[in-house]
Design a protein around this motif. Structure first.
Motif, PDB file in Angstrom:
ATOM      1  N   LEU A  18      14.804   7.667   4.658  1.00  0.00           N
ATOM      2  CA  LEU A  18      15.027   8.167   3.304  1.00  0.00           C
ATOM      3  C   LEU A  18      14.571   7.157   2.256  1.00  0.00           C
ATOM      4  O   LEU A  18      14.714   5.943   2.429  1.00  0.00           O
ATOM      5  CB  LEU A  18      16.503   8.497   3.105  1.00  0.00           C
ATOM      6  CG  LEU A  18      17.070   9.558   4.065  1.00  0.00           C
ATOM      7  CD1 LEU A  18      18.552   9.783   3.787  1.00  0.00           C
ATOM      8  CD2 LEU A  18      16.305  10.870   3.951  1.00  0.00           C
ATOM      9  N   HIS A  19      14.037   7.697   1.155  1.00  0.00           N
ATOM     10  CA  HIS A  19      13.489   6.886   0.081  1.00  0.00           C
ATOM     11  C   HIS A  19      14.211   7.208  -1.231  1.00  0.00           C
ATOM     12  O   HIS A  19      14.985   8.163  -1.315  1.00  0.00           O
ATOM     13  CB  HIS A  19      11.992   7.157  -0.074  1.00  0.00           C
ATOM     14  CG  HIS A  19      11.201   6.818   1.158  1.00  0.00           C
ATOM     15  ND1 HIS A  19      10.357   5.727   1.235  1.00  0.00           N
ATOM     16  CD2 HIS A  19      11.124   7.424   2.380  1.00  0.00           C
ATOM     17  CE1 HIS A  19       9.807   5.677   2.438  1.00  0.00           C
ATOM     18  NE2 HIS A  19      10.250   6.700   3.146  1.00  0.00           N
ATOM     19  N   THR A  20      13.915   6.417  -2.243  1.00  0.00           N
ATOM     20  CA  THR A  20      14.551   6.614  -3.553  1.00  0.00           C
ATOM     21  C   THR A  20      14.405   8.055  -4.032  1.00  0.00           C
ATOM     22  O   THR A  20      15.341   8.628  -4.603  1.00  0.00           O
ATOM     23  CB  THR A  20      13.920   5.662  -4.590  1.00  0.00           C
ATOM     24  OG1 THR A  20      14.063   4.313  -4.146  1.00  0.00           O
ATOM     25  CG2 THR A  20      14.602   5.821  -5.950  1.00  0.00           C
ATOM     26  N   GLU A  92       9.282  11.811   3.267  1.00  0.00           N
ATOM     27  CA  GLU A  92       8.412  11.562   4.423  1.00  0.00           C
ATOM     28  C   GLU A  92       7.957  12.871   5.069  1.00  0.00           C
ATOM     29  O   GLU A  92       6.834  12.967   5.562  1.00  0.00           O
ATOM     30  CB  GLU A  92       9.118  10.671   5.455  1.00  0.00           C
ATOM     31  CG  GLU A  92       9.215   9.221   5.013  1.00  0.00           C
ATOM     32  CD  GLU A  92       9.621   8.292   6.146  1.00  0.00           C
ATOM     33  OE1 GLU A  92       9.764   8.752   7.299  1.00  0.00           O
ATOM     34  OE2 GLU A  92       9.790   7.087   5.866  1.00  0.00           O
ATOM     35  N   CYS A  93       8.826  13.854   5.077  1.00  0.00           N
ATOM     36  CA  CYS A  93       8.458  15.155   5.656  1.00  0.00           C
ATOM     37  C   CYS A  93       7.424  15.865   4.793  1.00  0.00           C
ATOM     38  O   CYS A  93       6.564  16.582   5.304  1.00  0.00           O
ATOM     39  CB  CYS A  93       9.701  16.034   5.810  1.00  0.00           C
ATOM     40  SG  CYS A  93      10.984  15.312   6.841  1.00  0.00           S
ATOM     41  N   GLN A  94       7.523  15.661   3.489  1.00  0.00           N
ATOM     42  CA  GLN A  94       6.546  16.269   2.592  1.00  0.00           C
ATOM     43  C   GLN A  94       5.169  15.638   2.781  1.00  0.00           C
ATOM     44  O   GLN A  94       4.133  16.313   2.690  1.00  0.00           O
ATOM     45  CB  GLN A  94       6.987  16.089   1.141  1.00  0.00           C
ATOM     46  CG  GLN A  94       8.295  16.779   0.789  1.00  0.00           C
ATOM     47  CD  GLN A  94       8.719  16.471  -0.639  1.00  0.00           C
ATOM     48  OE1 GLN A  94       7.897  16.377  -1.546  1.00  0.00           O
ATOM     49  NE2 GLN A  94      10.021  16.285  -0.843  1.00  0.00           N
ATOM     50  N   PRO A 103      -1.389   9.846   4.035  1.00  0.00           N
ATOM     51  CA  PRO A 103      -0.409  10.028   2.950  1.00  0.00           C
ATOM     52  C   PRO A 103       0.980   9.490   3.311  1.00  0.00           C
ATOM     53  O   PRO A 103       1.666   8.910   2.455  1.00  0.00           O
ATOM     54  CB  PRO A 103      -0.384  11.548   2.758  1.00  0.00           C
ATOM     55  CG  PRO A 103      -1.737  11.991   3.182  1.00  0.00           C
ATOM     56  CD  PRO A 103      -2.076  11.116   4.358  1.00  0.00           C
ATOM     57  N   LEU A 104       1.395   9.669   4.571  1.00  0.00           N
ATOM     58  CA  LEU A 104       2.685   9.134   4.987  1.00  0.00           C
ATOM     59  C   LEU A 104       2.653   7.614   5.012  1.00  0.00           C
ATOM     60  O   LEU A 104       3.602   6.953   4.563  1.00  0.00           O
ATOM     61  CB  LEU A 104       3.063   9.676   6.367  1.00  0.00           C
ATOM     62  CG  LEU A 104       4.333   9.060   6.981  1.00  0.00           C
ATOM     63  CD1 LEU A 104       5.546   9.361   6.115  1.00  0.00           C
ATOM     64  CD2 LEU A 104       4.546   9.586   8.397  1.00  0.00           C
ATOM     65  N   SER A 109       6.792   2.451   3.984  1.00  0.00           N
ATOM     66  CA  SER A 109       7.703   1.313   3.845  1.00  0.00           C
ATOM     67  C   SER A 109       8.078   1.017   2.398  1.00  0.00           C
ATOM     68  O   SER A 109       8.660  -0.024   2.099  1.00  0.00           O
ATOM     69  CB  SER A 109       7.074   0.066   4.476  1.00  0.00           C
ATOM     70  OG  SER A 109       5.843  -0.246   3.851  1.00  0.00           O
ATOM     71  N   LYS A 110       7.788   1.955   1.495  1.00  0.00           N
ATOM     72  CA  LYS A 110       8.066   1.729   0.072  1.00  0.00           C
ATOM     73  C   LYS A 110       9.330   2.452  -0.374  1.00  0.00           C
ATOM     74  O   LYS A 110       9.594   3.577   0.040  1.00  0.00           O
ATOM     75  CB  LYS A 110       6.877   2.210  -0.781  1.00  0.00           C
ATOM     76  CG  LYS A 110       5.578   1.458  -0.532  1.00  0.00           C
ATOM     77  CD  LYS A 110       4.453   2.032  -1.372  1.00  0.00           C
ATOM     78  CE  LYS A 110       3.139   1.315  -1.109  1.00  0.00           C
ATOM     79  NZ  LYS A 110       2.025   1.921  -1.883  1.00  0.00           N
TER      80      LYS A 110
END
Length: 218
Positions: A18-20, A92-94, A103-104, A109-110
């Motif tokens: 999960l990301h921001t 990430e799924c998008q 694109p992933l 890692s950001k």
């Protein structure tokens, strides 16, 4: 145009980190719940997809849990290969498309989030999380486990230190469930994977034995 064939292969390799940008999904009624998340703590062994190997993590990661004790994303309807939260799927799924990984990789890692990004400042469990991270440090477990396995018959003192970690890990989970009334399924978010699971990755089986644990080398 990149068009997903809905074969389910990517989802079977593990849930997304999960990301921001995913934080709003944790606030939606039909989004992601804390019971859907597992925390992979700094120092834990985990599979890194770009590297293609199991390596110690250099930062904390929140991931969608797997189903049935495996890494297959819990939101994948396996019979139909349909994502059950597709409209509210994580970043990430998008970005993920098996035929074009670039694109992933650009966001992989950001802007990853940690438990502190999810829990509000002053949350009563944050202090326990900090204490748990200190007393049940995966890096320390790795060092102790390696030393114990190398010379098992002469490692009773080291095994004792490992038992202390295991006992504290189990007791803090029980305490939070009992005192805070939080569901057992949320403990993987608050405290990461149980130490009994982590220690197996270093070649040691830990079996509950009363209030302690019996250890044996794999």
């Amino acid at each position: 145009m990149n068009e997903c064939k809905q074969c389910g292969t990517c989802c079977r390799k593990g849930g997304p980190a999960l990301h921001t940008q995913d934080l709003p999904l944790l606030k939606e009624a039909d989004g992601i719940d804390l019971t859907d998340i597992v925390t992979l703590r700094k120092g834990e062994l985990a599979y890194d997809q770009p590297v293609g190997a199991v390596i110690p993590l250099d930062e904390e990661i929140l991931k969608i849990k797997g189903a049935g004790g495996e890494w297959i994303c819990k939101f994948l309807a396996q019979a139909s290969n349909v994502c059950r939260i597709y409209k509210n799927r994580p970043l990430e799924c998008q970005k993920l498309f098996c035929e074009d990984p670039e694109p992933l990789m650009e966001i992989y890692s950001k802007d990853r989030i940690s438990r502190k990004d999810v829990l509000p400042e002053g949350h009563p469990v944050l202090e326990l999380i900090a204490d748990h991270d200190k007393k049940c440090d995966p890096n320390k477990m790795s060092e102790l486990a390696a030393a114990a396995v190398e010379n098992w018959d002469e490692s009773e003192s080291i095994q004792s230190d490992l038992r202390e970690m295991l006992i504290f890990d189990a007791s803090v989970r029980e305490l939070v469930m009992e005192k805070a009334g939080l569901p057992e399924e949320s403990m993987d978010f608050f405290f990461g994977r149980p130490m009994t699971v982590l220690i197996k990755g270093y070649g040691i089986i830990a079996t509950p034995n009363g209030k302690s644990f019996s250890l044996r080398k794999l």
